[in-house]
Scaffold this motif. Structure first.
Motif, PDB file in Angstrom:
ATOM      1  N   THR A 183     -20.481 -22.180  20.781  1.00 38.33           N
ATOM      2  CA  THR A 183     -19.346 -23.095  20.844  1.00 38.33           C
ATOM      3  C   THR A 183     -19.055 -23.701  19.477  1.00 38.33           C
ATOM      4  OG1 THR A 183     -19.933 -23.650  23.130  1.00 38.33           O
ATOM      5  CG2 THR A 183     -18.379 -25.096  22.030  1.00 38.33           C
ATOM      6  N   LEU A 184     -20.102 -24.080  18.755  1.00 35.81           N
ATOM      7  CA  LEU A 184     -19.920 -24.623  17.405  1.00 35.81           C
ATOM      8  C   LEU A 184     -19.233 -23.615  16.494  1.00 35.81           C
ATOM      9  CD1 LEU A 184     -23.404 -26.337  16.922  1.00 35.81           C
ATOM     10  CD2 LEU A 184     -21.203 -27.520  17.011  1.00 35.81           C
ATOM     11  N   ALA A 185     -19.565 -22.341  16.669  1.00 39.66           N
ATOM     12  CA  ALA A 185     -19.021 -21.302  15.794  1.00 39.66           C
ATOM     13  C   ALA A 185     -17.508 -21.188  15.933  1.00 39.66           C
ATOM     14  CB  ALA A 185     -19.698 -19.967  16.088  1.00 39.66           C
ATOM     15  N   TYR A 186     -17.027 -21.003  17.173  1.00 41.41           N
ATOM     16  CA  TYR A 186     -15.581 -20.814  17.304  1.00 41.41           C
ATOM     17  C   TYR A 186     -14.813 -22.140  17.286  1.00 41.41           C
ATOM     18  CZ  TYR A 186     -15.941 -21.512  22.460  1.00 41.41           C
ATOM     19  OH  TYR A 186     -16.170 -21.999  23.722  1.00 41.41           O
ATOM     20  N   SER A 187     -15.531 -23.269  17.249  1.00 36.31           N
ATOM     21  CA  SER A 187     -14.866 -24.563  17.100  1.00 36.31           C
ATOM     22  C   SER A 187     -14.717 -24.965  15.641  1.00 36.31           C
ATOM     23  CB  SER A 187     -15.648 -25.651  17.852  1.00 36.31           C
ATOM     24  OG  SER A 187     -15.715 -25.366  19.234  1.00 36.31           O
ATOM     25  N   GLY A 188     -15.362 -24.229  14.740  1.00 38.00           N
ATOM     26  CA  GLY A 188     -15.207 -24.498  13.318  1.00 38.00           C
ATOM     27  C   GLY A 188     -16.115 -25.567  12.758  1.00 38.00           C
ATOM     28  N   TYR A 189     -17.235 -25.864  13.441  1.00 35.57           N
ATOM     29  CA  TYR A 189     -18.112 -26.939  13.001  1.00 35.57           C
ATOM     30  C   TYR A 189     -19.337 -26.451  12.228  1.00 35.57           C
ATOM     31  CZ  TYR A 189     -15.310 -29.460  16.445  1.00 35.57           C
ATOM     32  OH  TYR A 189     -14.261 -29.986  17.158  1.00 35.57           O
ATOM     33  N   ILE A 190     -19.499 -25.140  12.123  1.00 38.11           N
ATOM     34  CA  ILE A 190     -20.581 -24.583  11.300  1.00 38.11           C
ATOM     35  C   ILE A 190     -19.993 -23.569  10.335  1.00 38.11           C
ATOM     36  CG2 ILE A 190     -22.504 -25.048  12.870  1.00 38.11           C
ATOM     37  CD1 ILE A 190     -22.220 -22.295  14.026  1.00 38.11           C
ATOM     38  N   HIS A 191     -20.680 -23.348   9.234  1.00 40.37           N
ATOM     39  CA  HIS A 191     -20.122 -22.590   8.117  1.00 40.37           C
ATOM     40  C   HIS A 191     -20.512 -21.117   8.189  1.00 40.37           C
ATOM     41  CE1 HIS A 191     -18.029 -22.810   4.280  1.00 40.37           C
ATOM     42  NE2 HIS A 191     -18.915 -21.958   3.776  1.00 40.37           N
ATOM     43  N   ASP A 192     -19.613 -20.274   7.709  1.00 41.98           N
ATOM     44  CA  ASP A 192     -19.867 -18.836   7.630  1.00 41.98           C
ATOM     45  C   ASP A 192     -21.048 -18.586   6.687  1.00 41.98           C
ATOM     46  OD1 ASP A 192     -19.807 -16.101   7.441  1.00 41.98           O
ATOM     47  OD2 ASP A 192     -17.834 -15.995   6.483  1.00 41.98           O
ATOM     48  N   LEU A 193     -22.127 -18.004   7.217  1.00 43.59           N
ATOM     49  CA  LEU A 193     -23.319 -17.752   6.398  1.00 43.59           C
ATOM     50  C   LEU A 193     -23.034 -16.763   5.279  1.00 43.59           C
ATOM     51  CD1 LEU A 193     -26.027 -17.531   9.209  1.00 43.59           C
ATOM     52  CD2 LEU A 193     -25.514 -19.478   7.726  1.00 43.59           C
ATOM     53  N   CYS A 194     -22.033 -15.909   5.471  1.00 41.06           N
ATOM     54  CA  CYS A 194     -21.676 -14.950   4.422  1.00 41.06           C
ATOM     55  C   CYS A 194     -21.082 -15.646   3.198  1.00 41.06           C
ATOM     56  CB  CYS A 194     -20.672 -13.930   4.956  1.00 41.06           C
ATOM     57  SG  CYS A 194     -21.298 -12.917   6.295  1.00 41.06           S
ATOM     58  N   ASP A 195     -20.644 -16.863   3.386  1.00 40.64           N
ATOM     59  CA  ASP A 195     -20.004 -17.619   2.316  1.00 40.64           C
ATOM     60  C   ASP A 195     -20.976 -18.576   1.622  1.00 40.64           C
ATOM     61  OD1 ASP A 195     -17.625 -18.325   0.843  1.00 40.64           O
ATOM     62  OD2 ASP A 195     -17.577 -20.213   1.973  1.00 40.64           O
ATOM     63  N   ILE A 196     -22.246 -18.534   2.040  1.00 36.98           N
ATOM     64  CA  ILE A 196     -23.242 -19.433   1.470  1.00 36.98           C
ATOM     65  C   ILE A 196     -24.026 -18.698   0.385  1.00 36.98           C
ATOM     66  CG2 ILE A 196     -25.344 -20.764   1.940  1.00 36.98           C
ATOM     67  CD1 ILE A 196     -24.190 -21.470   4.620  1.00 36.98           C
ATOM     68  N   PRO A 197     -24.014 -19.208  -0.844  1.00 36.78           N
ATOM     69  CA  PRO A 197     -24.728 -18.531  -1.934  1.00 36.78           C
ATOM     70  C   PRO A 197     -26.205 -18.349  -1.622  1.00 36.78           C
ATOM     71  CG  PRO A 197     -23.332 -20.295  -2.789  1.00 36.78           C
ATOM     72  CD  PRO A 197     -23.346 -20.448  -1.294  1.00 36.78           C
ATOM     73  N   HIS A 198     -26.737 -17.202  -2.046  1.00 38.25           N
ATOM     74  CA  HIS A 198     -28.168 -16.874  -2.019  1.00 38.25           C
ATOM     75  C   HIS A 198     -28.675 -16.386  -0.655  1.00 38.25           C
ATOM     76  CE1 HIS A 198     -28.333 -18.562  -6.015  1.00 38.25           C
ATOM     77  NE2 HIS A 198     -27.917 -19.730  -5.568  1.00 38.25           N
ATOM     78  N   ILE A 199     -27.902 -16.530   0.416  1.00 37.97           N
ATOM     79  CA  ILE A 199     -28.301 -15.934   1.691  1.00 37.97           C
ATOM     80  C   ILE A 199     -27.819 -14.494   1.703  1.00 37.97           C
ATOM     81  CG2 ILE A 199     -27.922 -15.900   4.178  1.00 37.97           C
ATOM     82  CD1 ILE A 199     -27.921 -18.873   4.219  1.00 37.97           C
TER      83      ILE A 199
END
Length: 517
Positions: A165-181
């Motif tokens: 629910t958090l994912a499609y509600s926009g409350y958590i960040h795309d892990l692909c967009d986080i440096p070093h992951i």
């Protein structure tokens, strides 16, 4: 029998580890038969392309994270992780070296983070049974932070339905967009990447950073003494002969069953070929290579529950588990035809299996640990396939019990979160997974080498079903209630199809908008 990809579940000293399979719900695009994680990142090559002579041993290079030199960055300080979910599991908290092997590994990993990066791993634990149904405790914490503009958490491990629910509600960040992951690395789950990508985005995942997903993978236990005393075919041989399917499994189950107290009712006081619960009514889909919903080649959800194989699957499986003279559901009361009170579940299932009154036992890998102190001689098996034509086994990761890693949208410093999480996952591969698999599961719970081979199969063939995680059409609930409702799969599908299609359309539209389409 199975060429399992090694390097994950056994310690590096044993050089016999399969890659951990985890759930990454959302985002990461599947392209054809190959998988590219997070945009244009590609998995490391497995060979150099150079030729060698037969006598030359190939060089083995340890995979390491692409992280900056700790001396070149200043990320010291507290790193706050929120831990929530239905299953009382926290893979970041440990007081010292006096606990279990897993607790010691968690403590050592936290110490490595402090000594290497100056990072002090802190966590807020709000795990409690029944707390993560989609808008539960974990969801509420992250949502409240987001709406208030606060940044109390650098990362979180959230129960499945809440994190979806958090994912499609926009409350958590795309892990692909986080440096070093780098989700292509072996300490992140590659099977989940492929199964659960939506529109090229990845909002939550797991891997060696946690062991809860391993523990809650569905599996099958069996009583070896009862197999011998009843003259039943050895299940290990059936697996080796590629003849472990619902037909052979059902035939074995139906050879055992007895009303021990002669009261005319099959209940917790009797003897059975199979001990089960409600969850296998959903898990059997994965075992047959089917899903409620699937990610198509455009990275979109599509409804896949109903087809001829699924109808055949439930006809066959229900013929086994609904046979009250040979199969007992410890969550279901045969007398009243209703769900049993939860307070009797554990008492009944432990008494039946430990008391040599059930040959087979459908549950999760963690169930083996419940019987480590018993004198019972048991083994572990994969779920049976639907038929001999099916090429690969399938094992569902229990969505109700699992947790997934995510980063809140308003985390203070994405780069810092990326460094810490990549380092935690890498150290998890070195410390946490071996402590769980080698020292706890194989070292204490498993009774024979054949079971180790079966675990290789189980963990290599895990299945992640977005239809379950997003509660598409409420099908997961309806399948779980089959023991009470006894509805046909066709009726369930048609009754909730409009709802399912509307939910899928809304989710697909939400993710399309999130990438600007």
């Amino acid at each position: 029998m199975y060429n399992v990809h090694r390097g994950h579940f056994f310690s590096e000293e044993r050089n016999a580890t399969m890659k951990k399979t985890l759930a990454l719900l959302l985002a990461l695009l599947t392209v054809g038969a190959s998988f590219v994680a997070c945009g244009d990142k590609t998995p490391d090559a497995t060979t150099s392309g150079e030729t060698t002579t037969a006598a030359t041993e190939p060089a083995v290079t340890e995979e390491t994270p692409d992280l900056p030199d700790p001396a070149s960055v200043n990320i010291a300080g507290e790193f706050n992780i929120l831990v929530s979910g239905n299953y009382a599991r926290n893979d970041f908290a440990a007081e010292g070296m006096d606990g279990t092997a897993v607790e010691q590994a968690i403590y050592r990993r936290n110490q490595v983070m402090k000594e290497t990066w100056g990072v002090d791993i802190k966590n807020e634990d709000i795990t409690r049974f029944g707390s993560a149904g989609g808008t539960g405790d974990g969801y509420t914490k992250i949502y409240t932070d987001y709406m208030a503009g606060d940044a109390n958490y650098d990362a979180a491990m959230i129960g499945t339905y809440d994190v979806a629910t958090l994912a499609y509600s926009g409350y958590i960040h795309d892990l692909c967009d986080i440096p070093h992951i780098d989700l292509t690395k072996s300490w992140w789950d590659q099977k989940a990447n492929k199964d659960l990508s939506i529109r090229g985005r990845m909002f939550y995942t797991t891997g060696d950073i946690s062991v809860v997903d391993n523990m809650v993978t569905h599996a099958l236990l069996f009583n070896k003494d009862m197999i011998e005393s009843y003259g039943l075919d050895n299940p290990y041989d059936l697996v080796a002969d590629d003849n472990w399917n619902l037909e052979t499994f059902g035939a074995l189950v139906k050879q055992v069953g007895q009303d021990l107290d002669n009261n005319g009712v099959y209940d917790e006081n009797d003897l059975y070929g199979l001990l089960t619960w409600n969850d296998p009514m959903t898990a059997i889909l994965a075992a047959a290579g089917e899903k409620i919903a699937t990610i198509n080649d455009r990275g979109e959800l599509t409804l896949t529950l109903y087809n001829e194989r699924v109808v055949n699957l439930y006809d066959t499986f229900e013929g086994i588990v609904f046979d009250q003279a040979h199969a007992f559901n410890y969550q279901y009361d045969n007398t009243t035809g209703k769900a049993s009170p939860s307070k009797v579940w554990n008492t009944n299932r432990d008494a039946l299996f430990n008391g040599n009154r059930a040959v087979f036992y459908l549950n999760t890998v963690a169930t083996a640990e419940r019987h480590r102190d018993s004198e019972l001689d048991f083994g572990i098996l994969p779920y049976p396939k639907l038929n001999r034509e099916q090429k690969e086994y399938g094992h569902n990761v229990s969505a109700f019990h699992c947790q997934f890693l995510c980063v809140p949208e308003n985390a203070k410093d994405y780069e810092r979160s990326g460094i810490v999480l990549e380092a935690l996952a890498y150290q998890g591969k070195k410390l946490l997974t071996p402590a769980y698999y080698d020292q706890t599961l194989v070292g204490k719970s498993v009774r024979d080498e054949e079971s180790v081979e079966m675990l290789d199969i189980i963990f290599a063939t895990r299945v992640f079903d977005v239809g379950i995680y997003y509660n598409i059409g409420t099908y997961k609930n309806e399948l779980g209630r089959l023991f009470v409702n006894r509805s046909s799969i066709a009726s369930i599908y048609e009754t909730y199809r409009s709802n399912a299609e509307a939910t899928i359309a809304a989710i697909n539209e939400t993710f399309s908008k999130s990438i600007g389409e």
